[in-house]
Design an enzyme around this catalytic site. Structure first.
Site, PDB file in Angstrom:
ATOM      1  N   HIS A 225       0.848  -1.187   0.000  1.00  0.00           N
ATOM      2  CA  HIS A 225       0.000   0.000   0.000  1.00  0.00           C
ATOM      3  C   HIS A 225       0.883   1.237   0.000  1.00  0.00           C
ATOM      4  O   HIS A 225       2.063   1.168   0.356  1.00  0.00           O
ATOM      5  CB  HIS A 225      -0.974   0.023   1.191  1.00  0.00           C
ATOM      6  CG  HIS A 225      -0.303   0.115   2.528  1.00  0.00           C
ATOM      7  ND1 HIS A 225      -0.804  -0.476   3.655  1.00  0.00           N
ATOM      8  CD2 HIS A 225       0.841   0.715   2.935  1.00  0.00           C
ATOM      9  CE1 HIS A 225      -0.021  -0.231   4.692  1.00  0.00           C
ATOM     10  NE2 HIS A 225       0.983   0.491   4.266  1.00  0.00           N
ATOM     11  N   GLU A 260       2.482   1.125  -6.850  1.00  0.00           N
ATOM     12  CA  GLU A 260       2.442   1.938  -5.635  1.00  0.00           C
ATOM     13  C   GLU A 260       3.046   3.330  -5.851  1.00  0.00           C
ATOM     14  O   GLU A 260       2.607   4.301  -5.240  1.00  0.00           O
ATOM     15  CB  GLU A 260       3.155   1.212  -4.494  1.00  0.00           C
ATOM     16  CG  GLU A 260       2.567  -0.148  -4.136  1.00  0.00           C
ATOM     17  CD  GLU A 260       1.096  -0.112  -3.754  1.00  0.00           C
ATOM     18  OE1 GLU A 260       0.613   0.939  -3.279  1.00  0.00           O
ATOM     19  OE2 GLU A 260       0.415  -1.143  -3.944  1.00  0.00           O
TER      20      GLU A 260
END
Length: 303
Positions: A225, A260
């Site tokens: 993330h 990302e």
């Protein structure tokens, strides 16, 4: 000391007995998302043990509001497939161009079972309109931005990053190539630094520990993330099997890093499966930037 030595043969034999079974297990067998397979076919009106996990998943990834639905304690114990869950599944299906049946059908369960980015989707941005309100249906793009379109200031286009690769020695080259891909199609340039106090971007591998509040959930679930501009944080899930290139039952470092970094620059998830900003990845797959990604970063910094 003697006791430890004498116990080793039995442990060794036990490990050998387990080895054939472990080697046959795939990432999907071990994934925290494997429950979707068991719940496939569930529909409104059903009461199925474990259906609350689907509700939690859709809430986690942006399709079911905690204020719109039940309280957290009710969600964890409620296995009724209700109207809210049907609507949330339809929203997911619509976002990912699946038939909006509202049923946890085979295509929906298969997609939800795949490893994915831990950043929630942004289904409030339709597939036909980007966050600036400009239609991009005709050019086949479905990129999206974070709420309120955060981006780096106009004068801040050279970004420094620090990488704590831990035991993943191959990460430095993969991450460097991922930054290079974005630099080639945008106004940004990137430079690695060893000084975290001056870095704009901080990248590391995060190991999940019980009760530590980590968003990661073990191999095959959420794999990484990143925060939007200008926060700069980006974490790989340290529990995944990371590799460079297309290797069965493994996750490619460069593909995930490129995804990302898109978040770090301001792109949210795309509903185009060929796009690097598509939330899901298939183990053993590799991917690079797509025209949808290029159109998205161009629109964000010229709109």
């Amino acid at each position: 000391m003697e006791a430890k030595v004498s116990s080793m043969p039995s442990v060794f034999v036990y490990s050998l007995l387990l080895l054939p079974f472990l080697s046959q297990a795939t990432s999907s067998d071990l994934s925290p998302f494997r429950f979707f397979k068991d719940l496939q076919g569930s529909k409104k009106g059903d009461k199925v043990e474990g259906i609350h996990k689907v509700r939690n998943y859709l809430q986690r990834f942006g399709y079911l509001s905690s204020t719109h639905s039940k309280t957290e304690s009710q969600v964890d114990g409620d296995d009724h497939f209700d109207d809210d869950l049907e609507s949330a599944i339809q929203a997911f299906q619509t976002y990912y161009h699946l038939k909006p049946t509202g049923i946890l059908d085979a295509p929906t369960a298969a997609l939800m079972s795949r490893p994915r980015c831990g950043v929630p989707d942004n289904p409030s941005v339709t597939n036909n309109t980007n966050s600036h309100g400009h239609s991009h249906l005709n050019i086949g793009t479905h990129f999206a931005f974070f709420p309120n379109n955060p981006r780096w200031p106009p004068g801040q286009t050279h970004l420094l990053y620090v990488l704590d690769s831990g035991s993943h020695s191959e990460a430095a080259d993969a991450v460097g190539k991922a930054f290079g891909a974005w630099a080639a199609i945008s106004k940004f340039t990137f430079e690695q630094t060893s000084d975290p106090t001056v870095a704009n971007l901080n990248i590391s591998f995060q190991i999940r520990e019980h009760g530590d509040g980590s968003p990661f959930d073990g191999p095959g679930g959420t794999i990484a993330h990143a925060a939007p501009p200008t926060d700069g944080r980006f974490h790989f899930d340290g529990d995944e099997t990371w590799v460079v290139g297309a290797v069965a039952n493994s996750i490619d470092l460069q593909t995930v890093a490129t995804h990302e970094i898109g978040h770090l620059l301001g792109l949210a998830h795309s509903s185009v499966e060929a796009a690097i900003m598509f939330a899901y990845i298939a183990p053993g797959a590799t991917k690079g930037l797509n025209q949808d990604d290029i159109a998205g970063i161009t629109a964000l910094y010229t709109g």
